[in-house]
Design a protein around this motif. Structure first.
Motif, short mmCIF file in Angstrom:
data_model
loop_
_atom_site.label_atom_id
_atom_site.label_comp_id
_atom_site.label_asym_id
_atom_site.label_seq_id
_atom_site.Cartn_x
_atom_site.Cartn_y
_atom_site.Cartn_z
N PHE A 163 0.80 -1.32 -0.03
CA PHE A 163 -0.02 0.01 0.00
C PHE A 163 0.85 1.23 -0.12
N LEU A 164 2.05 1.28 0.54
CA LEU A 164 2.79 2.62 0.76
C LEU A 164 3.91 2.54 -0.39
N ASN A 165 4.35 1.40 -1.04
CA ASN A 165 5.42 1.55 -2.02
C ASN A 165 4.88 1.05 -3.46
N THR A 166 3.85 1.24 -4.01
CA THR A 166 3.31 0.90 -5.35
C THR A 166 2.39 2.09 -5.65
N HIS A 167 1.66 2.02 -6.89
CA HIS A 167 0.99 3.18 -7.27
C HIS A 167 -0.25 3.10 -6.37
#
Length: 433
Positions: free
Chosen positions: A77-81
């Protein structure tokens, strides 16, 4: 199975001190609603082996699954689009809270079943009680937060772009964390190690804070149990109703738009055919005229064929009507997918917590408020319901993976990227040596 193996660490923090077996505590003699260990063992004796089996094998399995799943969920959730969506920050915070609760539960399980003395030590006792209290409270209110966001997105779609933003989601998550951390700080004073005659210590509520903790349990039951449950049920009901209405309207509008598009395309084709016929007629006239008139006519007609206003306008209108509904359709489907996923998470939260919540409410209303002794049979029921309660902290990753196509794609991309990085790092090490 000894009664001391089932202590308050296997209960939600808000009811931990009113529903437990404790052979060493001075309050373990049926005083003010506390269970008598002998009575509990007599009533629950046929089920103790089953409970022992679940506590020994089922709990560590869901802990390990939950720790790995929540960690991966937070990273995705925090490191992808997906970080472009405001709902991702609620889900990342929820995964972090669930991870913290399961980590505390793992230390308690190791203390009781493996012999690693952590929970029954001064300092660790207060810290684990504090962490579990904060994380369980945050887990409930984060679900309330993204349920409210989805309710706004469905009920008031025109306000969604400026109300359901990433900045607002971050602010709400930070505010909930601050409130949760400050509101449970009393755990460092009310929890402690109680010594038995043989010298062993057990992490329990301290006797001098009994009345204070009774008031805290009342407030906690209202704030972290009744209010979130009512809000989630009410908003989920309204979201489901709006989704059903929108689905029916969307199908009707889609059928109407397809009919209108078909009629418009037929009309445009006829108009294009008429325009092409007129152009063909105009090209035939020069053969009956002189070369000079033909040249002048061609000079006047060629620009009209190159840039026919009627044809260009009809084609542009047709393109507008074809492309803009596609964009709106994609945005609508994305929002529907997000809403259905968050609705599923909150619904599973209710189903897994409701049995335990019903017991807690029953004890709260009929026993705790009136200083009545709680029947031991409720303890047996609560032990089984608590297994569902713990499952809730580890199941969200499975829900994302099974029902979220975008989440699966982002997870697969992240894993491939990580594997490539590891392989490159390994190759560099081999070259170095």
């Amino acid at each position: 199975m000894q009664g001391s193996e089932l202590q308050f660490q296997y209960f939600p923090p808000s009811v931990a001190n009113s529903t437990k077996i404790n052979e060493t505590s001075e309050y373990g003699q049926g005083h003010d609603g506390y269970y008598q260990p002998d009575a509990v063992l007599d009533v629950c004796y046929p089920l103790l082996d089953i409970l022992d089996f679940f506590h020994l094998y089922y709990i560590p399995v869901i802990i390990l699954i939950g720790l790995v799943g929540n960690f991966l969920s937070c990273v995705v959730f925090l490191n992808t689009h997906l970080k472009m969506r405001s709902s991702s920050y609620y889900l990342a915070a929820l995964a972090s809270a669930d991870f913290g609760f399961l980590a505390a539960l793992l230390l308690v399980w190791l203390n009781n079943n493996v012999g690693i003395e952590v929970f029954n030590r001064e300092g660790w006792c207060q810290a684990l009680v504090y962490v579990s209290s904060v994380c369980s409270s945050l887990s409930a209110w984060l679900i309330v937060a993204f349920t409210v966001e989805r309710f706004i997105a469905v009920q008031y779609p025109l306000h969604r772009p400026h109300m359901c933003t990433v900045a607002r989601a971050k602010a709400i998550v930070i505010a909930l964390c601050v409130v949760g951390l400050l509101s449970h700080i009393y755990s460092f004073w009310t929890a402690g190690i109680l010594r038995s005659p043989d010298g062993s210590g057990v992490c329990e509520m301290l006797g001098e804070y009994h009345e204070f903790m009774r008031i805290v349990n009342i407030v906690d039951s209202l704030v972290t149990l009744i209010v979130p449950l009512v809000l989630i049920i009410v908003m989920n009901t309204m979201i489901t109703r709006n989704l059903l209405r929108f689905g029916r309207r969307f199908k009707q509008d889609q059928v109407t738009s397809e009919r209108a598009s078909q009629e418009r395309s037929d009309f445009n084709l006829e108009q294009l055919h008429t325009s092409s016929s007129n152009n063909n007629n105009s090209r035939r006239q020069p053969s009956q005229q002189s070369f000079h008139s033909s040249k002048s006519n061609n000079s006047r007609q060629q620009p009209s064929r190159a840039t026919n206003p009627a044809v260009e306008r009809t084609v542009s209108i047709h393109c507008i009507h074809v492309r803009s509904p596609g964009k709106n359709l994609m945005s609508t489907r994305t929002q529907q997918s997000i809403t259905k996923m968050l609705l599923l998470i909150s619904t599973v939260f209710i189903l897994l917590n409701l049995p335990s919540y019903v017991i807690r409410l029953y004890i709260f209303v009929f026993f705790s408020l009136w200083y009545q002794t709680t029947p031991p049979s409720l303890w047996c029921m609560q032990q089984f319901f608590m297994l569902l309660y713990y499952t809730n902290f580890s199941i969200n990753f499975l829900l994302y993976s099974m029902c979220g196509i975008t989440f699966r794609r982002c997870l697969a991309q992240l894993l491939r990227k990580t594997l490539k990085s590891l392989s490159r790092y390994h190759c560099r090490i081999q070259r170095y040596f």
